[in-house]
Design a protein around this motif. Structure first.
Motif, PDB file in Angstrom:
ATOM      1  N   VAL A  48     109.276  10.961 -20.577  1.00 62.89           N
ATOM      2  CA  VAL A  48     109.914  10.865 -21.832  1.00 62.89           C
ATOM      3  C   VAL A  48     108.797  10.573 -22.879  1.00 62.89           C
ATOM      4  CG1 VAL A  48     111.614   9.645 -23.549  1.00 62.89           C
ATOM      5  CG2 VAL A  48     112.351   9.733 -21.801  1.00 62.89           C
ATOM      6  N   ARG A  49     108.808  11.115 -23.806  1.00 61.49           N
ATOM      7  CA  ARG A  49     107.890  11.232 -24.466  1.00 61.49           C
ATOM      8  C   ARG A  49     108.045  11.279 -25.794  1.00 61.49           C
ATOM      9  NH1 ARG A  49     103.112  12.305 -22.231  1.00 61.49           N
ATOM     10  NH2 ARG A  49     103.116  13.192 -20.365  1.00 61.49           N
ATOM     11  N   ASN A  50     107.670  11.014 -27.501  1.00 63.81           N
ATOM     12  CA  ASN A  50     107.727  10.908 -28.264  1.00 63.81           C
ATOM     13  C   ASN A  50     106.649  12.271 -29.106  1.00 63.81           C
ATOM     14  OD1 ASN A  50     107.822  10.245 -30.465  1.00 63.81           O
ATOM     15  ND2 ASN A  50     106.103   8.928 -31.559  1.00 63.81           N
ATOM     16  N   LEU A  51     107.558  13.532 -29.707  1.00 69.32           N
ATOM     17  CA  LEU A  51     107.276  14.155 -29.582  1.00 69.32           C
ATOM     18  C   LEU A  51     107.246  14.607 -31.542  1.00 69.32           C
ATOM     19  CD1 LEU A  51     109.416  16.524 -27.318  1.00 69.32           C
ATOM     20  CD2 LEU A  51     107.302  15.732 -26.985  1.00 69.32           C
ATOM     21  N   ARG A  60     110.607   8.693 -35.121  1.00 71.84           N
ATOM     22  CA  ARG A  60     110.036   8.816 -34.055  1.00 71.84           C
ATOM     23  C   ARG A  60     111.340  10.214 -33.611  1.00 71.84           C
ATOM     24  NH1 ARG A  60     112.759   4.003 -33.792  1.00 71.84           N
ATOM     25  NH2 ARG A  60     114.124   3.943 -33.033  1.00 71.84           N
ATOM     26  N   ASN A  61     110.543  10.441 -32.321  1.00 72.81           N
ATOM     27  CA  ASN A  61     111.288  11.392 -32.205  1.00 72.81           C
ATOM     28  C   ASN A  61     111.482  11.345 -30.085  1.00 72.81           C
ATOM     29  OD1 ASN A  61     113.235  14.451 -30.615  1.00 72.81           O
ATOM     30  ND2 ASN A  61     111.729  15.723 -32.011  1.00 72.81           N
ATOM     31  N   LEU A  62     112.240  11.230 -29.499  1.00 72.75           N
ATOM     32  CA  LEU A  62     112.373  10.757 -28.427  1.00 72.75           C
ATOM     33  C   LEU A  62     112.606  12.138 -27.742  1.00 72.75           C
ATOM     34  CD1 LEU A  62     112.182   6.734 -27.910  1.00 72.75           C
ATOM     35  CD2 LEU A  62     110.449   8.367 -27.992  1.00 72.75           C
ATOM     36  N   ARG A  63     112.458  12.462 -26.482  1.00 73.30           N
ATOM     37  CA  ARG A  63     112.357  13.302 -25.749  1.00 73.30           C
ATOM     38  C   ARG A  63     112.611  13.405 -24.533  1.00 73.30           C
ATOM     39  NH1 ARG A  63     116.006  18.111 -28.805  1.00 73.30           N
ATOM     40  NH2 ARG A  63     115.318  16.639 -31.236  1.00 73.30           N
ATOM     41  N   VAL A  64     112.932  14.033 -23.463  1.00 74.33           N
ATOM     42  CA  VAL A  64     113.379  14.226 -21.986  1.00 74.33           C
ATOM     43  C   VAL A  64     112.232  15.647 -21.588  1.00 74.33           C
ATOM     44  CG1 VAL A  64     114.430  14.860 -19.779  1.00 74.33           C
ATOM     45  CG2 VAL A  64     115.276  13.013 -20.811  1.00 74.33           C
ATOM     46  N   ARG A 179     104.034   2.024 -27.945  1.00 77.45           N
ATOM     47  CA  ARG A 179     102.292   2.252 -27.461  1.00 77.45           C
ATOM     48  C   ARG A 179     102.100   2.579 -26.233  1.00 77.45           C
ATOM     49  NH1 ARG A 179     100.568   0.541 -32.723  1.00 77.45           N
ATOM     50  NH2 ARG A 179     101.147  -1.408 -31.423  1.00 77.45           N
ATOM     51  N   THR A 180     103.137   1.772 -25.522  1.00 75.79           N
ATOM     52  CA  THR A 180     102.685   1.558 -24.254  1.00 75.79           C
ATOM     53  C   THR A 180     104.019   1.912 -22.627  1.00 75.79           C
ATOM     54  OG1 THR A 180     102.491  -1.147 -24.388  1.00 75.79           O
ATOM     55  CG2 THR A 180     102.635  -0.625 -22.284  1.00 75.79           C
ATOM     56  N   ASP A 181     102.579   2.505 -21.711  1.00 75.51           N
ATOM     57  CA  ASP A 181     103.462   3.248 -20.942  1.00 75.51           C
ATOM     58  C   ASP A 181     104.182   1.940 -19.891  1.00 75.51           C
ATOM     59  OD1 ASP A 181     100.496   5.303 -20.279  1.00 75.51           O
ATOM     60  OD2 ASP A 181     101.883   5.454 -21.350  1.00 75.51           O
ATOM     61  N   ASP A 182     105.528   2.640 -19.350  1.00 77.84           N
ATOM     62  CA  ASP A 182     106.540   1.920 -18.520  1.00 77.84           C
ATOM     63  C   ASP A 182     107.324   2.715 -17.373  1.00 77.84           C
ATOM     64  OD1 ASP A 182     106.485  -0.025 -17.780  1.00 77.84           O
ATOM     65  OD2 ASP A 182     107.837  -1.161 -19.821  1.00 77.84           O
ATOM     66  N   VAL A 183     107.896   2.361 -17.108  1.00 79.44           N
ATOM     67  CA  VAL A 183     108.594   2.662 -16.326  1.00 79.44           C
ATOM     68  C   VAL A 183     109.894   1.877 -16.347  1.00 79.44           C
ATOM     69  CG1 VAL A 183     107.972   1.816 -13.707  1.00 79.44           C
ATOM     70  CG2 VAL A 183     109.529   4.346 -13.985  1.00 79.44           C
ATOM     71  N   PHE A 221     110.373   7.525 -16.517  1.00 75.82           N
ATOM     72  CA  PHE A 221     108.962   7.141 -17.448  1.00 75.82           C
ATOM     73  C   PHE A 221     108.298   7.649 -18.633  1.00 75.82           C
ATOM     74  CE2 PHE A 221     108.463   8.283 -12.738  1.00 75.82           C
ATOM     75  CZ  PHE A 221     107.944   6.793 -12.187  1.00 75.82           C
ATOM     76  N   TYR A 222     108.483   6.464 -19.162  1.00 75.13           N
ATOM     77  CA  TYR A 222     107.909   6.148 -20.297  1.00 75.13           C
ATOM     78  C   TYR A 222     107.221   6.532 -20.838  1.00 75.13           C
ATOM     79  CZ  TYR A 222     106.918   5.959 -25.518  1.00 75.13           C
ATOM     80  OH  TYR A 222     106.409   6.000 -27.042  1.00 75.13           O
ATOM     81  N   HIS A 223     106.006   7.687 -21.442  1.00 77.67           N
ATOM     82  CA  HIS A 223     104.712   7.834 -22.013  1.00 77.67           C
ATOM     83  C   HIS A 223     104.354   7.585 -23.419  1.00 77.67           C
ATOM     84  CE1 HIS A 223     104.058  10.699 -18.173  1.00 77.67           C
ATOM     85  NE2 HIS A 223     105.686  10.666 -18.174  1.00 77.67           N
ATOM     86  N   GLY A 224     103.096   5.957 -23.163  1.00 72.81           N
ATOM     87  CA  GLY A 224     103.545   5.919 -25.016  1.00 72.81           C
ATOM     88  C   GLY A 224     102.676   6.593 -26.059  1.00 72.81           C
ATOM     89  N   ASP A 225     103.355   6.405 -26.516  1.00 72.94           N
ATOM     90  CA  ASP A 225     102.322   7.188 -27.706  1.00 72.94           C
ATOM     91  C   ASP A 225     101.397   6.053 -28.547  1.00 72.94           C
ATOM     92  OD1 ASP A 225     101.619   8.990 -30.059  1.00 72.94           O
ATOM     93  OD2 ASP A 225     103.412   9.253 -30.885  1.00 72.94           O
TER      94      ASP A 225
END
Length: 372
Positions: A48-51, A60-64, A179-183, A221-225
């Motif tokens: 999942v990322r913020n696009l 924010r626009n969180l997307r798979v 802003r933080t990477d996490d799972v 998996f969230y990829h931090g922005d």
């Protein structure tokens, strides 16, 4: 906090480990002996990322961003055997979500109200009570979440709920979280479903369903922005930042090279008519009123006020008879005024206070003045 690389490595080990899928329960109807899952079901990894192009959390626009997972599920549909009836394994299917077996007019079926994704139905064929199945089951879920109630599994909703818990627990702001990477680890329910046909003298063409439920691990998996930043939602309240006023523009700065009293705009040349200043009126053409204008520097003091007056005064001091002339003579007065004014200006520029040319000759001693 773990980095995203270490989290991915740990998730890979878990995904490849056997026995990750945990059997949770089964629900078999009258004619079904068992539904077996013989293949290893790995954990599902989702990104999942913020696009959003905006740096603010509220925008924010969180997307798979990962592809749709597909689980290869293999097993067997095993039907019961009876002396006075015939059974056979008919169909198999994989469903995700909450499912249960309920009574139906033609036997027993699966209640699919709580399921949110399902594979195509596999026809098993033949007349055997035990048949194998092998199904490629896509795990279909939404790639975004707009809030509100949503049936089934939604990875973006999972991230949003984790963020709300993060903020409510006082761990930081929404920007800190984003802003933080996490799972995040969770599970989804997979149902291996099979149907058995049953025929007897009393009951014919009946279908009875059974299912095996397995909890499948899911790693989100969230990829931090890195560009996300806190946003000031209100200005002037306690705990917020007041933006400083903008600096003065060029119109507020004094002109270059001018300081103190010289910073005021220079005085414009005053209009003159007959030696009288008119600072409150615009300059008019000389032809309009017969005025005399001389282009001279702006000279302060009394001298500047008297440059033109002597020539006019001398003209007015002449005898009245001499001023009785025709129109041509009157036009000569204007010429005299212009000539005397020009001479006075030249005298002022070169340091002379009077004109030495064009003045009346002094009478010689012993000689009477000449008649006019």
């Amino acid at each position: 906090m773990k980095t995203l690389t270490s989290l991915l490595a740990g998730a890979t080990v878990m995904a490849l480990s056997p026995g990750v899928a945990i059997a949770d329960g089964s629900d078999m109807s009258f004619a079904v002996h068992d539904i077996l899952v013989t293949s290893n079901i790995p954990a599902i990894n989702i990104s999942v990322r913020n696009l959003s192009p905006s740096p603010f959390p509220a925008m924010r626009n969180l997307r798979v961003t990962s592809p749709t997972p597909v689980l290869n599920v293999a097993g067997q549909v095993w039907c019961k055997s009876f002396q006075n009836a015939h059974t056979r394994a008919d169909e198999a299917q994989v469903m995700f979500g909450n499912a249960s077996v309920i009574s139906a007019p033609n036997g027993a079926d699966v209640l699919t109200v709580g399921t949110w994704s399902a594979s195509p139905v596999a026809q098993l064929g033949a007349n055997e009570t035990l048949r194998n199945y092998n199904i490629a089951a896509p795990v279909n879920f939404p790639d975004h979440w707009n809030g509100g109630f949503a049936l089934g599994f939604n990875p973006v909703r999972e991230v949003e709920e984790r963020m709300q818990q993060f903020v409510q627990n006082g761990a930081g702001t929404e920007a800190d979280f984003l802003r933080t990477d996490d799972v995040f680890e969770t599970t989804i329910t997979m149902n291996a479903v099979g149907w058995c046909e049953y025929d007897s003298q009393n009951l014919s063409n009946k279908r009875y369903a059974g299912l095996r439920q397995i909890e499948v691990p899911v790693h989100i998996f969230y990829h931090g922005d890195d560009d996300i930043e806190d946003q000031v939602t209100s200005v002037g309240s306690r705990g917020t930042i007041q933006a400083p006023p903008p600096p003065p523009g060029p119109s507020y700065a004094p002109p270059p090279g001018r300081r103190g009293r010289d910073a005021t705009p220079p005085r414009s040349p005053s209009s003159r008519q007959g030696g009288t200043r008119r600072p409150d009126r615009e300059r008019e053409p000389a032809e309009a009123h017969g005025d005399v204008y001389i282009a001279i520097p702006d000279i302060d003091g009394e001298d500047s006020e008297g440059l033109i007056v002597p020539a006019v005064q001398r003209q007015q001091d002449e005898p009245e008879a001499d001023r009785r002339t025709d129109d041509r003579d009157r036009s000569g007065i204007g010429d005299t005024i212009r000539r005397e004014a020009a001479r006075a200006a030249i005298g002022a520029l070169f340091g002379s206070g009077r004109s030495s040319r064009g003045s009346s000759p002094r009478p010689q001693p012993g000689r009477p003045p000449r008649g006019r």
